[in-house]
Design a protein around this motif. Structure first.
Motif, mmCIF file in Angstrom:
data_model
loop_
_atom_site.group_PDB
_atom_site.id
_atom_site.type_symbol
_atom_site.label_atom_id
_atom_site.label_comp_id
_atom_site.label_asym_id
_atom_site.label_seq_id
_atom_site.Cartn_x
_atom_site.Cartn_y
_atom_site.Cartn_z
ATOM 1 N N HIS A 209 27.378 49.641 31.330
ATOM 2 C CA HIS A 209 28.642 48.812 30.717
ATOM 3 C C HIS A 209 29.199 47.891 32.141
ATOM 4 N N LEU A 210 29.003 48.164 33.373
ATOM 5 C CA LEU A 210 29.637 47.507 34.401
ATOM 6 C C LEU A 210 28.476 46.312 34.636
ATOM 7 N N ALA A 211 27.187 46.697 34.621
ATOM 8 C CA ALA A 211 26.258 45.762 34.780
ATOM 9 C C ALA A 211 26.442 44.386 33.811
ATOM 10 N N ALA A 212 26.725 45.007 32.435
ATOM 11 C CA ALA A 212 27.140 43.905 31.288
ATOM 12 C C ALA A 212 28.259 43.078 32.008
ATOM 13 N N LEU A 213 29.140 43.723 32.314
ATOM 14 C CA LEU A 213 30.457 42.924 32.796
ATOM 15 C C LEU A 213 30.075 41.922 33.899
ATOM 16 N N VAL A 214 29.330 42.591 34.919
ATOM 17 C CA VAL A 214 28.981 41.402 35.803
ATOM 18 C C VAL A 214 28.255 40.140 35.422
ATOM 19 N N ARG A 215 27.373 40.523 34.404
ATOM 20 C CA ARG A 215 26.699 39.214 33.738
ATOM 21 C C ARG A 215 27.598 38.465 33.137
ATOM 22 N N PHE A 216 28.661 39.007 32.370
ATOM 23 C CA PHE A 216 29.641 38.275 31.438
ATOM 24 C C PHE A 216 30.360 37.270 32.494
ATOM 25 N N ILE A 217 30.723 37.803 33.656
ATOM 26 C CA ILE A 217 31.571 37.176 34.776
ATOM 27 C C ILE A 217 30.607 35.916 35.398
ATOM 28 N N VAL A 218 29.284 36.252 35.454
ATOM 29 C CA VAL A 218 28.404 35.433 36.319
ATOM 30 C C VAL A 218 28.341 34.258 35.305
ATOM 31 N N ALA A 219 28.144 34.444 33.979
ATOM 32 C CA ALA A 219 27.891 33.634 33.102
ATOM 33 C C ALA A 219 28.905 32.503 32.774
ATOM 34 N N ASP A 220 30.068 32.796 33.318
ATOM 35 C CA ASP A 220 31.200 31.649 33.123
ATOM 36 C C ASP A 220 31.656 31.556 34.534
ATOM 37 N N PRO A 221 31.371 30.330 35.223
ATOM 38 C CA PRO A 221 31.863 30.013 36.503
ATOM 39 C C PRO A 221 33.181 29.920 36.920
ATOM 40 N N LYS A 222 33.975 29.367 35.707
ATOM 41 C CA LYS A 222 35.559 29.801 35.945
ATOM 42 C C LYS A 222 35.914 31.165 36.190
ATOM 43 N N LEU A 223 35.456 31.825 35.107
ATOM 44 C CA LEU A 223 35.952 33.391 35.339
ATOM 45 C C LEU A 223 35.427 33.851 36.700
ATOM 46 N N HIS A 224 34.401 33.673 37.174
ATOM 47 C CA HIS A 224 33.683 34.178 38.184
ATOM 48 C C HIS A 224 34.636 33.708 39.602
ATOM 49 N N ALA A 225 34.767 32.478 39.433
ATOM 50 C CA ALA A 225 35.620 31.891 40.559
ATOM 51 C C ALA A 225 37.034 32.693 40.640
ATOM 52 N N ALA A 226 37.573 32.791 39.277
ATOM 53 C CA ALA A 226 39.065 33.381 39.153
ATOM 54 C C ALA A 226 39.112 34.832 39.546
ATOM 55 N N VAL A 227 37.728 35.698 39.516
ATOM 56 C CA VAL A 227 37.849 36.797 39.837
ATOM 57 C C VAL A 227 37.731 37.044 41.297
ATOM 58 N N LYS A 228 37.027 36.362 41.806
ATOM 59 C CA LYS A 228 36.785 36.008 43.402
ATOM 60 C C LYS A 228 38.058 35.959 44.356
ATOM 61 N N SER A 229 39.011 35.165 43.555
ATOM 62 C CA SER A 229 40.083 34.662 44.354
ATOM 63 C C SER A 229 41.397 35.406 43.821
ATOM 64 N N GLY A 230 41.050 36.131 42.809
ATOM 65 C CA GLY A 230 42.591 36.862 42.359
ATOM 66 C C GLY A 230 43.514 36.042 41.632
ATOM 67 N N LYS A 231 42.591 35.060 40.827
ATOM 68 C CA LYS A 231 43.804 34.408 39.936
ATOM 69 C C LYS A 231 43.767 34.828 38.650
ATOM 70 N N TRP A 232 44.635 35.835 38.586
ATOM 71 C CA TRP A 232 44.889 36.815 37.431
ATOM 72 C C TRP A 232 45.135 36.297 36.205
ATOM 73 N N PRO A 233 45.903 35.201 36.021
ATOM 74 C CA PRO A 233 46.465 34.634 34.728
ATOM 75 C C PRO A 233 44.915 34.138 34.087
ATOM 76 N N THR A 234 44.247 33.358 35.059
ATOM 77 C CA THR A 234 43.041 32.685 34.508
ATOM 78 C C THR A 234 41.888 33.716 34.108
ATOM 79 N N VAL A 235 41.862 35.046 34.829
ATOM 80 C CA VAL A 235 41.036 35.844 34.687
ATOM 81 C C VAL A 235 41.443 36.382 33.099
ATOM 82 N N ALA A 236 42.602 36.814 32.935
ATOM 83 C CA ALA A 236 43.087 37.405 31.666
ATOM 84 C C ALA A 236 42.973 36.310 30.616
ATOM 85 N N ARG A 237 43.321 35.200 30.668
ATOM 86 C CA ARG A 237 43.135 34.301 29.758
ATOM 87 C C ARG A 237 41.594 34.225 29.239
ATOM 88 N N LEU A 238 40.514 34.072 30.254
ATOM 89 C CA LEU A 238 39.173 33.821 29.778
ATOM 90 C C LEU A 238 38.747 35.087 29.478
#
Length: 267
Positions: A209-238
Motif C-alpha cells: 500500500h505504501l509503495a502505491a502511495l509513493v508512486r502516486f506522489i511521484v506521479a504528481d510533481p506538485k504533490l511531490h514538491a509539497a510533500v517534500k517541503s511540508g506545504k500541508w494545505p497543498t498536500v491535502a488539496r491534491l
C-alpha cells in the motif's frame, strides 16, 4: 481494544508497562502513561518494526504480546525507504501514513479495506463504450451518476463482488484500496500492468500500500514538491480534494508531522 496514549491511567496502562518490561523496555509499573512510558513505547515500536507514534494501539499491544508484529502491517523500514525515495523527511511520510491510513489497511478478515464508488463505475463503464445509463437503470445501487450507496466495512466487498459481474475491470477500477485508499483507476499512471495487478498488490500487505502511495506522489510533481517541503494545505488539496478543509486534513497533517519530528529526536 483500548488505545493508550500519554495521560492514560489505570490497569490497562499497568498491563502495557508489564509488556514493555518483558520485551526489554522496562518502565515503572505505576499505571501512569507519562513521558517515560511514551518513550518506551516508541523504542519498542521501532524495535518491532511498527510505525513509531508513541501510542499503544491494537497493533502495538498485539506485537508486544506476541513478540513480533503482524506481517501485514506497515514496517518502519518501509517508511524509511519511502522517505528516501521521495527525498522527504521521515516525519512527513509518517504524518501522511497516520492521517490517511486510519490505522489499518485491512479488515479483520484479512481483506484490504475498500470503498466502492458507484459514480466512478458509471464513468468507467461509459469510458469503456458501454451503455452506462442503461446499466444505471438496471443496477442503480452499483451504477449511478451520483455518489452514494455506501455500506462500509466488509459490506463494500459484497458490493464489489456484484459489480464485478457487470464488468470486472471497471468494478476494480471503481474502488479505493488499502491503507491510503488509492483509486483503482490510477493503475496505469502508477505503473502497474493492469488493475488486476494493482489489486493483487493491495491484497498482500501494507508495505505494498505504501509503495502505491509513493508512486502516486511521484506521479504528481506538485504533490511531490509539497510533500517534500511540508506545504500541508497543498498536500491535502491534491490528495483529498478541494473540500479538504472540511475535515481539517491540512492541520492534522501539520500537527502529525511536528509530533513525529519531536518523537524521532527523542527516540
Amino acid at each position: 481494544m483500548t488505545i493508550l496514549r500519554k495521560g492514560a491511567t489505570g490497569r490497562a496502562v499497568t498491563h502495557l508497562q508489564g509488556l514493555l518490561g518483558a520485551a526489554g523496555f522496562p518502565v515503572v509499573n505505576d499505571g501512569w502513561f507519562g513521558d517515560t512510558t511514551e518513550a518506551a513505547v516508541l523504542r519498542a515500536q521501532i524495535h518491532l518494526g511498527i510505525i513509531p507514534d508513541g501510542i499503544a494501539g491494537p497493533q502495538t499491544i498485539t506485537a508486544l504480546t506476541a513478540g513480533r508484529r503482524d506481517p501485514r502491517h506497515m514496517t518502519y523500514a518501509a517508511i524509511e525507504r519511502a522517505a528516501a525515495e521521495l527525498d522527504a523527511p521521515i516525519s512527513h511520510i509518517l504524518a501522511i501514513a497516520q492521517v490517511e491510513s486510519a490505522g489499518d489497511g485491512f479488515l479483520p478478515d484479512g481483506r484490504p479495506k475498500i470503498l466502492y464508488e458507484r459514480h466512478v463505475m458509471y464513468r468507467r463503464l461509459a469510458a469503456a463504450g458501454l451503455d452506462a445509463d442503461a446499466l444505471a437503470d438496471r443496477y442503480p445501487a452499483l451504477v449511478n451518476p451520483r455518489r452514494g450507496g455506501y455500506m462500509g466495512g466488509a459490506f463494500e466487498h459484497g458490493r464489489l463482488k456484484s459489480a464485478r459481474m457487470i464488468d470486472d475491470t471497471a468494478a476494480l477500477e471503481s474502488c479505493s484500496w488499502g491503507a491510503f485508499q488509492i483509486m483503482g483507476h490510477h493503475w496505469q499512471i502508477l505503473g502497474y500492468d493492469s488493475v488486476q495487478h494493482f489489486v493483487l498488490c493491495m491484497q498482500k500487505d501494507e508495505d505494498h500500500h505504501l509503495a502505491a502511495l509513493v508512486r502516486f506522489i511521484v506521479a504528481d510533481p506538485k504533490l511531490h514538491a509539497a510533500v517534500k517541503s511540508g506545504k500541508w494545505p497543498t498536500v491535502a488539496r491534491l490528495y483529498n480534494g478541494p473540500a479538504y478543509a472540511e475535515h481539517a486534513y491540512d492541520t492534522r497533517l501539520a500537527t502529525a508531522a511536528r509530533r513525529y519530528a519531536v518523537l524521532e529526536a527523542s527516540a
